[in-house]
Write a protein that holds these residues in place. Sequence first.
Motif, mmCIF file in Angstrom:
data_model
loop_
_atom_site.group_PDB
_atom_site.id
_atom_site.type_symbol
_atom_site.label_atom_id
_atom_site.label_comp_id
_atom_site.label_asym_id
_atom_site.label_seq_id
_atom_site.Cartn_x
_atom_site.Cartn_y
_atom_site.Cartn_z
ATOM 1 N N GLY A 13 -6.142 7.927 -12.711
ATOM 2 C CA GLY A 13 -5.509 8.613 -13.823
ATOM 3 C C GLY A 13 -5.287 7.684 -15.001
ATOM 4 N N PRO A 14 -4.166 7.837 -15.697
ATOM 5 C CA PRO A 14 -3.917 7.040 -16.905
ATOM 6 C C PRO A 14 -3.579 5.581 -16.633
ATOM 7 N N VAL A 15 -3.277 5.248 -15.384
ATOM 8 C CA VAL A 15 -2.911 3.871 -15.032
ATOM 9 C C VAL A 15 -4.002 3.270 -14.144
ATOM 10 N N ALA A 16 -4.414 2.048 -14.477
ATOM 11 C CA ALA A 16 -5.392 1.334 -13.644
ATOM 12 C C ALA A 16 -4.620 0.514 -12.613
ATOM 13 N N PHE A 17 -4.626 0.980 -11.365
ATOM 14 C CA PHE A 17 -3.850 0.325 -10.320
ATOM 15 C C PHE A 17 -4.678 -0.714 -9.567
ATOM 16 N N HIS A 18 -4.001 -1.773 -9.146
ATOM 17 C CA HIS A 18 -4.614 -2.831 -8.343
ATOM 18 C C HIS A 18 -3.648 -3.201 -7.230
ATOM 19 N N ARG A 19 -4.193 -3.469 -6.067
ATOM 20 C CA ARG A 19 -3.362 -4.026 -4.997
ATOM 21 C C ARG A 19 -3.562 -5.541 -5.016
ATOM 22 N N GLY A 20 -2.466 -6.275 -5.121
ATOM 23 C CA GLY A 20 -2.611 -7.716 -5.235
ATOM 24 C C GLY A 20 -1.286 -8.445 -5.176
ATOM 25 N N ASP A 21 -1.371 -9.754 -5.313
ATOM 26 C CA ASP A 21 -0.265 -10.675 -5.118
ATOM 27 C C ASP A 21 0.141 -11.263 -6.463
ATOM 28 N N ALA A 22 1.443 -11.272 -6.746
ATOM 29 C CA ALA A 22 1.929 -11.810 -8.019
ATOM 30 C C ALA A 22 1.608 -13.288 -8.183
ATOM 31 N N GLU A 23 1.441 -13.990 -7.073
ATOM 32 C CA GLU A 23 1.171 -15.423 -7.149
ATOM 33 C C GLU A 23 -0.315 -15.732 -7.320
ATOM 34 N N ARG A 24 -1.158 -14.699 -7.229
ATOM 35 C CA ARG A 24 -2.604 -14.864 -7.435
ATOM 36 C C ARG A 24 -3.115 -13.600 -8.128
ATOM 37 N N LEU A 25 -2.766 -13.453 -9.375
ATOM 38 C CA LEU A 25 -3.099 -12.232 -10.102
ATOM 39 C C LEU A 25 -4.612 -12.129 -10.339
ATOM 40 N N PRO A 26 -5.209 -10.981 -10.020
ATOM 41 C CA PRO A 26 -6.672 -10.833 -10.080
ATOM 42 C C PRO A 26 -7.182 -10.468 -11.477
ATOM 43 N N PHE A 27 -6.758 -11.254 -12.471
ATOM 44 C CA PHE A 27 -7.160 -10.991 -13.852
ATOM 45 C C PHE A 27 -7.533 -12.301 -14.530
ATOM 46 N N GLN A 28 -8.382 -12.200 -15.544
ATOM 47 C CA GLN A 28 -8.800 -13.376 -16.284
ATOM 48 C C GLN A 28 -7.694 -13.854 -17.222
ATOM 49 N N ASP A 29 -7.826 -15.074 -17.683
ATOM 50 C CA ASP A 29 -6.881 -15.634 -18.648
ATOM 51 C C ASP A 29 -6.831 -14.749 -19.896
ATOM 52 N N ASP A 30 -5.639 -14.695 -20.505
ATOM 53 C CA ASP A 30 -5.470 -14.043 -21.818
ATOM 54 C C ASP A 30 -5.945 -12.590 -21.820
ATOM 55 N N THR A 31 -5.594 -11.850 -20.784
ATOM 56 C CA THR A 31 -6.041 -10.453 -20.662
ATOM 57 C C THR A 31 -5.064 -9.469 -21.295
ATOM 58 N N PHE A 32 -3.764 -9.710 -21.160
ATOM 59 C CA PHE A 32 -2.759 -8.706 -21.534
ATOM 60 C C PHE A 32 -1.905 -9.143 -22.715
ATOM 61 N N ALA A 58 0.831 -1.206 0.000
ATOM 62 C CA ALA A 58 0.000 0.000 0.000
ATOM 63 C C ALA A 58 0.863 1.253 0.000
ATOM 64 N N HIS A 59 2.016 1.192 0.658
ATOM 65 C CA HIS A 59 2.889 2.364 0.740
ATOM 66 C C HIS A 59 3.510 2.685 -0.614
ATOM 67 N N GLN A 60 3.916 1.664 -1.346
ATOM 68 C CA GLN A 60 4.439 1.899 -2.685
ATOM 69 C C GLN A 60 3.352 2.456 -3.607
ATOM 70 N N LEU A 61 2.151 1.893 -3.504
ATOM 71 C CA LEU A 61 1.051 2.363 -4.347
ATOM 72 C C LEU A 61 0.681 3.806 -4.045
ATOM 73 N N GLU A 62 0.774 4.217 -2.792
ATOM 74 C CA GLU A 62 0.483 5.614 -2.460
ATOM 75 C C GLU A 62 1.432 6.552 -3.204
ATOM 76 N N LYS A 63 2.694 6.132 -3.316
ATOM 77 C CA LYS A 63 3.664 6.936 -4.075
ATOM 78 C C LYS A 63 3.292 6.965 -5.552
ATOM 79 N N ALA A 64 2.818 5.823 -6.060
ATOM 80 C CA ALA A 64 2.400 5.771 -7.466
ATOM 81 C C ALA A 64 1.174 6.653 -7.700
ATOM 82 N N TYR A 65 0.218 6.625 -6.755
ATOM 83 C CA TYR A 65 -0.972 7.475 -6.877
ATOM 84 C C TYR A 65 -0.577 8.946 -6.941
ATOM 85 N N ALA A 66 0.444 9.312 -6.164
ATOM 86 C CA ALA A 66 0.878 10.709 -6.143
ATOM 87 C C ALA A 66 1.408 11.144 -7.504
ATOM 88 N N LYS A 67 1.960 10.192 -8.269
ATOM 89 C CA LYS A 67 2.480 10.509 -9.603
ATOM 90 C C LYS A 67 1.380 10.533 -10.660
#
Length: 206
Positions: free
Chosen positions: A91-110, A77-86
């Motif tokens: 804004g132009p970036v859709a931010f999510h708080r989450g875990d790399a081992e359980r990514l909150p996105f559907q298959d074949d999204t990116f 959350a602390h790192q994201l707060e710095k990102a929000y400040a930028k």
Amino acid sequence: MGVLENKSRARTFYKYLSKVYDRVNPFIWNEEMRDEAIAKLDIEPDDHVLDVGCGTGFATEGLLEATEHVYGLDQSAHQLEKAYAKFGKRGPVAFHRGDAERLPFQDDTFDVVWSSGSIEYWPNPVDALEECRRITKPGGRVLIVGPDYPSQSVFQKLADAIMLFYDEDEADRMFEDAGFTDFEHFIQQNRPGSPKAITTIARVPE
């Protein structure tokens, strides 16, 4: 497993590092290195790109120069707060708080999944790499930047005690275990004598 390959300890570590991260980071991972890695991805303007472990948004800034469809995810959350400040919370970036081992996105999204300076804190890097492959479209690319294993034994012992450092052989094993068959590594370095980064680009089969 290194001390910081623990999610709770890593969050505490970044609570304090977030205060100085943007001043410290360029000594290890600078804009030139970031932009060199981004250039290797051949990102198209309409590509959707996820920055896993986006932190304060250093890589995110570079990715926005290639496409306006950038998403950021971090567990701190602390790192994201710095990102929000930028960039702003909405804004132009859709931010999510989450875990790399359980990514909150559907298959074949990116079209592209990027992660720099994050794998070294993942307790189960193969699980996270599998997740990166899962959410990437067929024919898409996954780029991971991590710390190259030191060559001197005294630094190797220190590295092993702190977090994940790995060489190309270990990178081969991790990416193969995660189901990748088409990938390549290259070494990046800020200046002679500075820590090296090992950057891997993997393609998801079509």
